[in-house]
Design an enzyme around this catalytic site. Structure first.
Site, mmCIF file in Angstrom:
data_model
loop_
_atom_site.group_PDB
_atom_site.id
_atom_site.type_symbol
_atom_site.label_atom_id
_atom_site.label_comp_id
_atom_site.label_asym_id
_atom_site.label_seq_id
_atom_site.Cartn_x
_atom_site.Cartn_y
_atom_site.Cartn_z
ATOM 1 N N ASP A 141 6.794 6.897 0.587
ATOM 2 C CA ASP A 141 6.265 7.419 1.846
ATOM 3 C C ASP A 141 7.365 7.740 2.846
ATOM 4 O O ASP A 141 8.522 7.349 2.676
ATOM 5 C CB ASP A 141 5.257 6.430 2.452
ATOM 6 C CG ASP A 141 5.670 4.972 2.279
ATOM 7 O OD1 ASP A 141 6.857 4.719 2.038
ATOM 8 O OD2 ASP A 141 4.806 4.099 2.389
ATOM 9 N N ASN A 190 -2.898 -5.784 5.339
ATOM 10 C CA ASN A 190 -4.272 -5.257 5.253
ATOM 11 C C ASN A 190 -4.567 -4.686 3.853
ATOM 12 O O ASN A 190 -5.580 -4.041 3.645
ATOM 13 C CB ASN A 190 -4.506 -4.187 6.333
ATOM 14 C CG ASN A 190 -3.627 -2.956 6.134
ATOM 15 O OD1 ASN A 190 -2.840 -2.895 5.193
ATOM 16 N ND2 ASN A 190 -3.777 -1.971 7.004
ATOM 17 N N HIS A 197 -2.669 -2.443 2.206
ATOM 18 C CA HIS A 197 -2.188 -1.084 1.898
ATOM 19 C C HIS A 197 -1.060 -1.109 0.868
ATOM 20 O O HIS A 197 -0.297 -2.065 0.784
ATOM 21 C CB HIS A 197 -1.803 -0.307 3.166
ATOM 22 C CG HIS A 197 -0.551 -0.743 3.844
ATOM 23 N ND1 HIS A 197 -0.446 -0.882 5.211
ATOM 24 C CD2 HIS A 197 0.678 -1.061 3.365
ATOM 25 C CE1 HIS A 197 0.778 -1.250 5.529
ATOM 26 N NE2 HIS A 197 1.470 -1.379 4.422
ATOM 27 N N GLU A 238 -4.069 3.398 3.437
ATOM 28 C CA GLU A 238 -4.705 2.401 4.301
ATOM 29 C C GLU A 238 -6.123 2.087 3.825
ATOM 30 O O GLU A 238 -6.732 2.877 3.081
ATOM 31 C CB GLU A 238 -4.747 2.936 5.737
ATOM 32 C CG GLU A 238 -3.379 3.171 6.358
ATOM 33 C CD GLU A 238 -2.696 1.882 6.818
ATOM 34 O OE1 GLU A 238 -2.941 0.803 6.242
ATOM 35 O OE2 GLU A 238 -1.897 1.956 7.761
HETATM 36 C C1 F6R Z 1 6.902 0.900 2.149
HETATM 37 C C2 F6R Z 1 5.490 0.833 1.921
HETATM 38 C C3 F6R Z 1 4.611 -0.247 2.445
HETATM 39 C C4 F6R Z 1 5.224 -1.644 2.350
HETATM 40 C C5 F6R Z 1 4.281 -2.679 2.939
HETATM 41 C C6 F6R Z 1 4.871 -4.062 2.927
HETATM 42 O O1 F6R Z 1 7.468 2.041 1.532
HETATM 43 O O2 F6R Z 1 5.022 1.711 1.298
HETATM 44 O O3 F6R Z 1 3.407 -0.214 1.748
HETATM 45 O O4 F6R Z 1 5.501 -1.938 1.019
HETATM 46 O O5 F6R Z 1 3.974 -2.337 4.266
HETATM 47 O O6 F6R Z 1 5.956 -4.115 3.790
HETATM 48 P P1 F6R Z 1 6.889 -5.390 3.894
HETATM 49 O O7 F6R Z 1 7.639 -5.478 2.628
HETATM 50 O O8 F6R Z 1 7.796 -5.074 5.060
HETATM 51 O O9 F6R Z 1 6.011 -6.555 4.136
#
Ligand code: F6R
Length: 245
Positions: A67, A136, A138, A143
Site C-alpha cells: 500500500d 481492527n 485490516h 479496512e
Molecule cells: C502496512 C500495512 C498495514 C500494517 C498494519 C499493522 O503496509 O499494510 O496493514 O501491516 O497496520 O501495522 P503495525 O505493524 O505497525 O502494527
C-alpha cells in the site's frame, strides 16, 4: 493455518526473516509481497544483517508492496516508498526498478489502481506475502466492511487507522485520509503468506481474526481460507489463543 509462537519481538522477527531468506535462497528470482508498519522492522534489520554477512543475494528479487498513502510523494518521509527505501531497499543489493509501491502521486484513482494491478499480473504472482495486521483486523489497507474480491483500490481510511498511524505524523490532521492498497483478492492469490504479530495490543484481534467467523468485518479472517498461511507471533500477541494453537 499454522501458528509459530516465539518468545518476543526479536525472535518473532528472526523466525520470519528465516522464512523469507529460505524463499530467496530456494528461488533467487522470487516475488516478495512486503508490508510497512512497525512490526516488520525487525525482519528487515535481520535480512540486512544476513545480506551484509554474504548469506543473501537480492539481485534477482522483485518486490510488491501492499500500500501507499494517496498524495504522498516518494521523498515524503511518511510515504511507504520512503519507508521501504530507508529501512530495507537502500541496504541490500536489490535493483530499485524491481521494487514496486503504488504511486501515491497519481491522483487519478482508476489509473493508479489499474497500473498497479498490471504490475502484479506482470510478475506472475507473489511467491511469499508478508503481512502485519491492524488492531481492527485490516490487512494492507483493506479496512473492515470492504469486499473480499477486490484488487488494488483506493480506500478511505477508517478513523481507528488514521488515529493509529498519526503516531508517525506531526498531527492527526497531517495523516492522509486515503490510500491505495492491494486488494484481498490479490493477497489471497499469493502462494504463501506469513503474518507477523507482536505485543498485547494485537491479542484481541489475533483471536477474533483467526478463531472467529470469516467475515468482511474482520478482513484478516479471510486468511483462514488460504491454503498456506503461517502466523508468527510472540507470547503477548498469542496470549488469548495459547490454548487453541
Ligand atoms: C502496512 C500495512 C498495514 C500494517 C498494519 C499493522 O503496509 O499494510 O496493514 O501491516 O497496520 O501495522 P503495525 O505493524 O505497525 O502494527
Amino acid at each position: 493455518m499454522k501458528f509459530i509462537t516465539t518468545e518476543d519481538y526479536y525472535h518473532m522477527s528472526r523466525v520470519a526473516a528465516n522464512i523469507i531468506s529460505a524463499q530467496v535462497i530456494m528461488k533467487p528470482s522470487c516475488v516478495l509481497g512486503l508490508a510497512t508498519g512497525s512490526t516488520p522492522l525487525g525482519i528487515y534489520k535481520q535480512l540486512i544483517r544476513w545480506y551484509e554477512k554474504g548469506d543473501l543475494d537480492f539481485s534477482e528479487v522483485t518486490t510488491i508492496n501492499l500500500d501507499e498513502y494517496k498524495s504522498l510523494s516518494p521523498d515524503n518521509e511518511q510515504s511507504y516508498r520512503y519507508f521501504m527505501n530507508k529501512n530495507f531497499f537502500n541496504h541490500i543489493n536489490i535493483s530499485k526498478s524491481k521494487t514496486h509501491v503504488p504511486n501515491g502521486l497519481e491522483l487519478d484513482e482508476k489509473k493508479a489502481c489499474s497500473e498497479y494491478n498490471a504490475i502484479i499480473q506482470s510478475v506472475h504472482g507473489i511467491d511469499l506475502q508478508l503481512l502485519g495486521i491492524g488492531q481492527n483486523g485490516h490487512i494492507g489497507f483493506n479496512e473492515p466492511g470492504g469486499a473480499f474480491e477486490k484488487e488494488t483500490h483506493c480506500i478511505d481510511l477508517s478513523e481507528s487507522t488514521i488515529l493509529a498511524n498519526s503516531r508517525f505524523f506531526k498531527s492527526y490532521d497531517e495523516v492522509p485520509k486515503q490510500a491505495y492498497t492491494m486488494g484481498i483478492k490479490s493477497i489471497m492469490q499469493a502462494k504463501k503468506i506469513i503474518v507477523v504479530v507482536s505485543g498485547n495490543n494485537k491479542a484481541d484481534i489475533v483471536k477474533e481474526a483467526f478463531f472467529g467467523p470469516v467475515t468482511p468485518k474482520v478482513p484478516a479472517s479471510i486468511l483462514q481460507l488460504h491454503p498456506d498461511t503461517t502466523i508468527i507471533g510472540d507470547k503477548d500477541a498469542f496470549k488469548k489463543v495459547s490454548d487453541l494453537i
